[in-house]
Enzyme design. Structure first.
Site, short mmCIF file in Angstrom:
data_model
loop_
_atom_site.label_atom_id
_atom_site.label_comp_id
_atom_site.label_asym_id
_atom_site.label_seq_id
_atom_site.Cartn_x
_atom_site.Cartn_y
_atom_site.Cartn_z
CD1 TRP A 102 1.02 7.60 1.92
CD2 TRP A 102 -0.40 6.37 3.18
NE1 TRP A 102 -0.21 7.90 1.38
CE2 TRP A 102 -1.06 6.77 2.03
CE3 TRP A 102 -1.12 5.56 4.14
CZ2 TRP A 102 -2.44 6.29 1.74
CZ3 TRP A 102 -2.25 5.10 3.61
CH2 TRP A 102 -3.04 5.79 2.45
CG ASP A 173 4.82 2.26 2.96
OD1 ASP A 173 5.17 1.70 1.74
OD2 ASP A 173 3.96 3.08 3.56
CE LYS A 197 -1.09 4.09 -3.38
NZ LYS A 197 -0.68 4.27 -2.03
C1 PLP Z 1 -1.28 4.23 -0.54
C2 PLP Z 1 -0.36 4.05 0.35
C3 PLP Z 1 -0.46 3.12 1.56
C4 PLP Z 1 -1.72 2.45 1.84
O1 PLP Z 1 -1.98 1.56 0.72
P1 PLP Z 1 -3.24 0.45 1.32
O2 PLP Z 1 -2.84 -0.66 0.14
O3 PLP Z 1 -4.56 1.19 0.61
O4 PLP Z 1 -3.08 0.02 2.26
C5 PLP Z 1 0.78 3.09 2.43
N1 PLP Z 1 1.75 3.77 2.31
C6 PLP Z 1 2.08 4.55 1.11
C7 PLP Z 1 3.32 5.15 0.92
C8 PLP Z 1 0.94 4.70 0.13
O5 PLP Z 1 0.99 5.42 -0.88
#
Ligand code: PLP
Length: 362
Positions: A102, A173, A197
């Site tokens: 990511w 993030d 998540k």
């Molecule tokens: C799933 C995830 C993403 C991407 O998320 P989307 O909503 O599919 O764009 C980005 N960063 C992390 C840490 C993730 O777990």
């Protein structure tokens, strides 16, 4: 009803009580005669939904007054581009800590738009740990320092945040460990998470942005990509993902009802320990991908002695109603996502299955 032991990495399990409340309110939300999905985002009822979601998140995370809270679209992936567009002025460079898929994805987007420096990468070891502060080669003039607090695919997680140089904002993030433990938001310029998540259905990103960063945003960005326009519109420059916002609001209330993030963290550590103990007590039959000090409390990645056993493990687990254990192809093996909403019983059920599987096949 037979709810699965749901180890999906995302979209993923939601608290049963939240789903039941959404179900109860689906045909008639608070006497309106309609669901939240069916009402105007300009109605006073929806204004209350989004207002309460923000207020509850502020309480839950202790978000200071000088931060704006936004509900955005385009997933965490759109933030990979919006962050440099908004916060890296022309000619400036931004620093990236690369600890897995990511953060690597975020870097890739940032590079398309301007200068970005890698201050650490764990790629040579297939991202099996997060760096110590002393391993970061930080640029004192960086526009910001970007990192990913939990790498969902590799299963490595920071326990504390990296410290940026003076006056360099920290951007995080936190998609896959959002509201999983207490965080000092005041250390961040921006912290954001895709909801699906740990906090709700897909379709919404929750972000907290320190107000002074908004002054950097260049004029003439496309409206949907401009945080200032999103702030001015109260996350409703266009039609927001109303149902997703309603659902994350219910999850915030659920976490507050448990006693807040200290209690959420206690539960998460208990669950993660149950599964890591099964790995550690297996005499090497199960091998964790992450080094012990970088182990994620959310995504537990591990391997078996060979791929045939891994496939057998996943299919036998599925027969016992344990879903989502197959790891991402870039790491291989298994991944058990043990997010906030996963009951302790599911973690114990998995650990017992792991011991039994080893007895039969070890
Ligand atoms: C799933 C995830 C993403 C991407 O998320 P989307 O909503 O599919 O764009 C980005 N960063 C992390 C840490 C993730 O777990």
């Amino acid at each position: 009803m037979n709810r699965a032991h749901n180890f999906n990495a995302g979209p993923s399990i939601l608290p049963l009580s939240v789903l039941e409340q959404a179900q109860k309110e689906l045909l008639d939300f608070k006497g309106t005669g309609m669901s939240v999905m069916e009402m105007s985002h300009r109605s006073k009822e929806f204004e209350a939904v989004i207002g309460e979601a923000e207020a509850d998140l502020r309480t839950l995370m202790g978000i200071p007054e000088n931060y704006k809270v936004l509900f955005l679209q385009g997933g965490a992936t759109l933030q990979f581009a919006m962050i440099p567009m908004n916060f890296r002025p022309a000619g400036a460079s931004a620093d990236y800590v690369v600890t897995g898929t990511w953060s690597k994805g975020a870097l890739k987007e940032a590079k398309k738009l301007g200068e970005s420096k890698v201050v650490y990468t764990g790629e040579a070891d297939n991202f099996n740990r997060v760096p110590k502060q002393s391993e970061l080669t930080l640029d004192p003039n960086a526009a910001y320092l970007y990192y990913t607090s939990n790498e969902t695919i590799h299963g490595v997680e920071f326990t504390g945040e990296p410290t940026p140089p003076a006056n360099v904002p920290l951007i995080c993030d936190t998609s896959s460990d959002f509201i999983s433990r207490p965080v000092d938001v005041s250390k961040y310029g921006m912290i954001y998470a895709g909801a699906q998540k740990n906090a709700g259905p897909s379709g919404v990103v929750v972000a907290a942005i320190r107000e002074d960063l908004l002054n950097r945003i260049p004029a003439n960005l496309p409206a949907m990509l401009d945080y200032n326009i999103q702030v001015a519109g109260g996350s409703m420059h266009n039609t927001p993902p109303t149902f997703s916002i309603y659902m994350v609001g219910l999850v915030f209330k659920w976490a507050l009802g448990l006693g807040g993030l200290t209690e959420v963290q206690r539960r998460n550590e208990e669950k993660a320990n149950v599964v890591y103990s099964a790995i550690d007590s297996s005499g090497g039959f199960y091998k964790g991908h992450a080094t012990p000090e970088s182990r994620s409390k959310m995504n537990i990645t591990f391997r078996l002695p060979n791929e045939d056993l891994e496939n057998q493990f996943a299919s036998e687990a599925k027969k016992l109603n344990m879903i989502g254990l197959k790891g991402h192809r870039s790491v291989g093996g298994m991944r058990a996502s043990v997010y906030n909403a996963l009951p302790l019983e599911s973690a114990k059920f998995l650990a017992e299955f792991m011991a039994e599987f080893q007895r039969k096949n070890g």
